[in-house]
Design an enzyme around this catalytic site. Structure first.
Site, PDB file in Angstrom:
ATOM      1  N   GLU A 117       0.894  -1.246   0.180  1.00 46.48           N
ATOM      2  CA  GLU A 117       0.049  -0.059  -0.089  1.00 46.48           C
ATOM      3  C   GLU A 117       0.903   1.310  -0.012  1.00 46.48           C
ATOM      4  O   GLU A 117       2.173   1.344   0.556  1.00 46.48           O
ATOM      5  CB  GLU A 117      -0.945   0.121   1.099  1.00 46.48           C
ATOM      6  CG  GLU A 117      -1.914  -1.183   1.307  1.00 46.48           C
ATOM      7  CD  GLU A 117      -2.891  -0.994   2.543  1.00 46.48           C
ATOM      8  OE1 GLU A 117      -3.027  -0.093   2.966  1.00 46.48           O
ATOM      9  OE2 GLU A 117      -3.544  -2.092   2.823  1.00 46.48           O
ATOM     10  N   GLU A 156      -8.837   0.226  -4.764  1.00 45.16           N
ATOM     11  CA  GLU A 156      -9.908  -0.271  -3.774  1.00 45.16           C
ATOM     12  C   GLU A 156     -10.674   0.824  -3.613  1.00 45.16           C
ATOM     13  O   GLU A 156     -10.459   1.942  -3.363  1.00 45.16           O
ATOM     14  CB  GLU A 156      -9.434  -0.587  -2.766  1.00 45.16           C
ATOM     15  CG  GLU A 156     -10.357  -1.030  -1.575  1.00 45.16           C
ATOM     16  CD  GLU A 156      -9.940  -1.969  -0.205  1.00 45.16           C
ATOM     17  OE1 GLU A 156      -8.865  -2.298  -0.256  1.00 45.16           O
ATOM     18  OE2 GLU A 156     -10.736  -2.281   0.618  1.00 45.16           O
TER      19      GLU A 156
HETATM   20  O1  KIV Z   1      -6.212  -7.791   2.390  1.00 46.32           O
HETATM   21  C1  KIV Z   1      -6.870  -7.777   1.496  1.00 46.32           C
HETATM   22  O2  KIV Z   1      -7.844  -8.778   1.297  1.00 46.32           O
HETATM   23  C2  KIV Z   1      -6.964  -6.840   0.404  1.00 46.32           C
HETATM   24  C3  KIV Z   1      -8.094  -6.929  -0.521  1.00 46.32           C
HETATM   25  C4  KIV Z   1      -9.157  -6.054  -0.016  1.00 46.32           C
HETATM   26  C5  KIV Z   1      -7.676  -6.461  -1.940  1.00 46.32           C
HETATM   27  O3  KIV Z   1      -5.982  -6.079   0.185  1.00 46.32           O
END
Ligand code: KIV
Length: 263
Positions: free
Chosen positions: A114, A181
């Site tokens: 991220e 997202e």
């Molecule tokens: O951790 C997760 O499941 C994710 C998804 C929401 C894409 O990053």
């Protein structure tokens, strides 16, 4: 079924075909998802919420993720295995590289991180060392306290332009995949058109290259408020493998996400 690689996802993008992705946390469900044709499995730090019962992904440790990665790797079949770098893996360049190394040793084939444009240097260093990276933009759950909740991102023109610019910067730095997202469908389309690499969406509308959902949401065992972009596929199937097949087929045929799942 042929083993899915980054080239498979690239080929899907070039051919205008969609692909499906699902979170997985153990070998048995990973095998069922792979057998259903799901191209990408993600060991997501969502495990902090759906397995461990936390309110956020922040408490998840590198050891937690490595444990579940080893489990999923044993059952992943032909699917590509993407794995999340946990909260604060990006605290320094050295930590990022070492944590990514642990994930790759555990079985990851693509690591997801991220961050926005400031992650470019880290992504450059990872790809230089042979670690393929998926850059997660939009609603990045590790920043939930900064966002003040799980809120749709990029509704305002300025923020939307920033997300498109960040995607371009991270792809230039070496990101092989972008994950978006909770953004308006129009922004999902804009990002897909702006970059040459596959764009995976969750709550990012139908006009991206791949779709991803959390496994528990696909099976209708979401705890608490059900997000708009979620669909219970088990409601239309007689068993769990059937629900996974239905999800995969609906993504491939662009029946999912429908209008009601979009922002
Ligand atoms: O951790 C997760 O499941 C994710 C998804 C929401 C894409 O990053």
């Amino acid at each position: 079924m042929k083993t899915v690689t980054l080239s498979t996802l690239q080929a899907c993008k070039r051919a205008g075909e969609t692909f499906s992705c699902l979170t997985a946390y153990d070998a048995t469900f990973a095998r069922a998802a792979s057998d259903a044709g799901i191209e990408v499995l993600l060991v997501g730090d969502s495990l902090g919420m759906v397995l461990q019962g936390h309110d956020s992904t922040l408490p998840v440790t590198l050891d937690d993720i490595c444990y579940h990665t080893r489990c999923v790797a044993r059952g992943k079949g032909t699917s590509l295995l993407m794995v999340d770098l946990p909260f604060m893996s990006n605290a320094s360049q050295e930590r990022l590289l070492l944590d990514a190394g642990e994930l790759m040793r555990a079985g990851a084939e693509l690591v997801k991180v991220e961050g926005e444009a400031w992650m470019a240097d880290g992504i450059r260093e990872l790809t230089r060392r042979g670690v393929p990276v998926c850059a997660h933009l939009g609603l990045t759950p590790q920043s939930v306290y900064q966002f003040g909740g799980y809120k749709v991102q990029g509704r305002e023109a300025e923020r939307a332009e920033q997300i498109v610019a960040d995607a371009r910067t991270l792809v230039d730095a070496g990101a092989s995949v972008i994950l978006l997202e909770c953004v308006p469908a129009s922004l999902g389309r804009a990002v897909r058109e702006a970059v040459s690499v596959p764009v995976i969406g969750i709550g990012a509308g139908p006009d991206v290259d791949g779709q991803i959902l959390v496994m528990h949401d696909v099976l209708g065992v979401t705890h608490g408020r059900t997000p708009r972009f979620v669909k219970n596929f088990l409601a239309e199937a007689s068993d769990i493998p059937g629900a996974f097949r239905r999800y995969h087929e609906d993504v491939k045929a662009r029946r999912f996400p429908a209008e009601e799942h979009c922002f």
